[in-house]
Design a protein around this motif. Structure first.
Motif, short mmCIF file in Angstrom:
data_model
loop_
_atom_site.label_atom_id
_atom_site.label_comp_id
_atom_site.label_asym_id
_atom_site.label_seq_id
_atom_site.Cartn_x
_atom_site.Cartn_y
_atom_site.Cartn_z
N UNK A 102 1.92 4.15 -11.44
CA UNK A 102 1.23 3.38 -10.72
C UNK A 102 1.32 3.87 -9.29
N UNK A 103 2.44 4.19 -8.83
CA UNK A 103 2.30 4.91 -7.59
C UNK A 103 1.66 6.07 -7.06
N UNK A 104 1.64 6.95 -8.23
CA UNK A 104 0.60 8.30 -8.13
C UNK A 104 -0.76 7.75 -8.16
N UNK A 105 -1.09 6.72 -8.90
CA UNK A 105 -2.82 6.56 -8.94
C UNK A 105 -2.98 6.00 -7.68
N UNK A 106 -2.26 5.02 -7.22
CA UNK A 106 -2.45 4.29 -5.74
C UNK A 106 -2.70 5.33 -4.80
N UNK A 107 -1.67 6.22 -4.85
CA UNK A 107 -1.81 7.51 -3.94
C UNK A 107 -3.23 8.31 -3.92
N UNK A 108 -3.48 8.41 -5.24
CA UNK A 108 -4.76 9.33 -5.51
C UNK A 108 -6.08 8.44 -4.86
N UNK A 109 -5.89 7.20 -5.19
CA UNK A 109 -7.04 6.32 -4.96
C UNK A 109 -7.11 6.35 -3.30
N UNK A 110 -6.09 6.49 -2.71
CA UNK A 110 -6.05 6.68 -1.04
C UNK A 110 -6.41 7.91 -0.36
N UNK A 111 -6.42 8.77 -1.44
CA UNK A 111 -7.01 10.19 -1.06
C UNK A 111 -5.86 11.06 -0.89
N UNK A 112 -4.81 11.13 -1.51
CA UNK A 112 -3.69 11.80 -1.48
C UNK A 112 -3.69 12.68 -2.67
N UNK A 113 -3.00 13.82 -2.64
CA UNK A 113 -3.28 14.70 -3.81
C UNK A 113 -2.59 14.50 -5.23
N UNK A 114 -3.34 14.93 -6.31
CA UNK A 114 -3.02 14.69 -7.83
C UNK A 114 -1.68 14.99 -7.82
N UNK A 115 -1.01 14.46 -8.75
CA UNK A 115 0.42 14.94 -9.37
C UNK A 115 0.50 14.71 -10.87
#
Length: 336
Positions: A121-134
């Motif tokens: 959930x944290x990584x998905x929210x980050x990716x939706x905000x334009x942060x790099x994939x993990x």
């Protein structure tokens, strides 16, 4: 810029690269830990200004258990994961494989699917905000049993969560001894199920740990692996099979593997043809940043921009990113 001039930190931040050896357990902010400890009524192991001063690897691993024990809710785990993505973006990395070891997170014992969902959930929210994939590498602890290893692999294979890219193993090799044979079947089954395999070795063990990881666990990548430098035959094996090493210089210095960066073997391994990459291990706990690691080594070993470009390419190739993400990073690297 002349090729011998050391690039400044902004240019190193702009270098397209991946991070392939970082632990979610190493990404706690001191202020957050202090707040969570107060809320839980749990004493701090040391005052906040000395919280991350460790006496060695064993002390460091005990601290991880304490810190992870405070991340007891879905929101806290998601917040921590989002924070890692921010760190990644600030370092100029375009992708990361991050390791998480469920044994450290006592609030989540027996709840692996919920734990992975919270991290996702944290990584998905980050990716939706334009942060790099993990990508997520789920790790065994070296002191676990073969039965526990099989249980983890069974759970990962049944879950087939798209965030999970690899099975990992970490922990103190010096304390646990030669352990690879105990986990060989679990790693074989993980590989057969399509998971990649990455193994901590050659940090608190000598080169025999790296050889075990390759020959008994089928490692696609070695985390650390620096003590391979002590065995010329092992170096040949790493080069022949192009098995990459995810090296973390500041971690090795802080935890006493080498006394100084000048004594560190990363440059000797690189010159021998080993596919080495530069990483942070536990960035906030050890005070390491990815561009800072590149700067440290670049200064110590007089690396040229071509050397740095090659090391960044190693990190991309060694990552477990999907084909499109790798191609995008490689294209960006060609334009650096």
């Amino acid at each position: 810029m002349p090729s011998t001039q050391i690039p400044n930190i902004d240019r190193l931040r702009a270098l397209p690269k991946a991070e392939v050896h970082a632990h979610l357990e190493g990404c706690f902010e001191p202020s957050v830990l202090e707040q969570w400890a107060a809320q839980a009524g749990v004493p701090m192991p040391r005052p906040r200004d000395r919280l991350f001063q460790f006496e060695g690897l064993a002390d460091f691993l005990h601290f991880l258990d304490w810190a992870c024990g405070l991340a007891s809710t879905r929101d806290r785990l998601a917040e921590l994961s989002y924070g890692f993505s921010k760190l990644l973006s600030e370092s100029g990395a375009g992708y990361a494989d991050v390791i998480v070891n469920p044994t450290h997170w006592k609030a989540w014992h027996g709840r692996l699917p919920d734990m992975i969902a919270s991290i996702d959930a944290g990584f998905t929210a980050a990716e939706q905000d334009g942060l790099p994939p993990v990508g997520l590498c789920v790790s065994l602890l070296r002191s676990q049993s073969s039965g526990a290893a099989a249980e983890l692999v069974d759970a990962l294979v049944a879950l087939r969560h798209p965030r999970v890219v690899a099975l990992s193993i970490d922990g103190n090799e010096a304390a646990a001894g030669r352990t690879s044979s105990r986990f060989a079947e679990a790693f074989r089954r993980a590989g057969a199920a399509g998971l990649r395999r990455t193994v901590h070795a050659g940090e608190s063990s000598g080169p025999e740990g790296v050889r075990d990881a390759i020959e008994l666990l089928g490692a696609d990548r070695i985390d650390h692996g620096v003590r391979a430098i002590e065995d010329p035959g092992l170096i040949e094996l790493l080069v022949d099979r192009q098995i990459p090493l995810g090296i973390c210089p500041t971690s090795n210095l802080t935890l006493g593997v080498y006394p100084s960066i000048e004594n560190h073997p990363i440059d000797r391994l690189r010159r021998a043809g080993v596919a080495v990459s530069i990483n942070t291990d536990d960035p906030l706990l050890l005070g390491a940043s990815l561009m800072g690691e590149y700067a440290l080594c670049s200064k110590a070993f007089s690396w040229s921009e071509d050397d740095l470009r090659a090391l960044a390419r190693n990190s991309i190739d060694a990552s477990f990113a999907n084909t499109d993400a790798k191609a995008s990073l490689i294209q960006a690297l060609s334009n650096w």
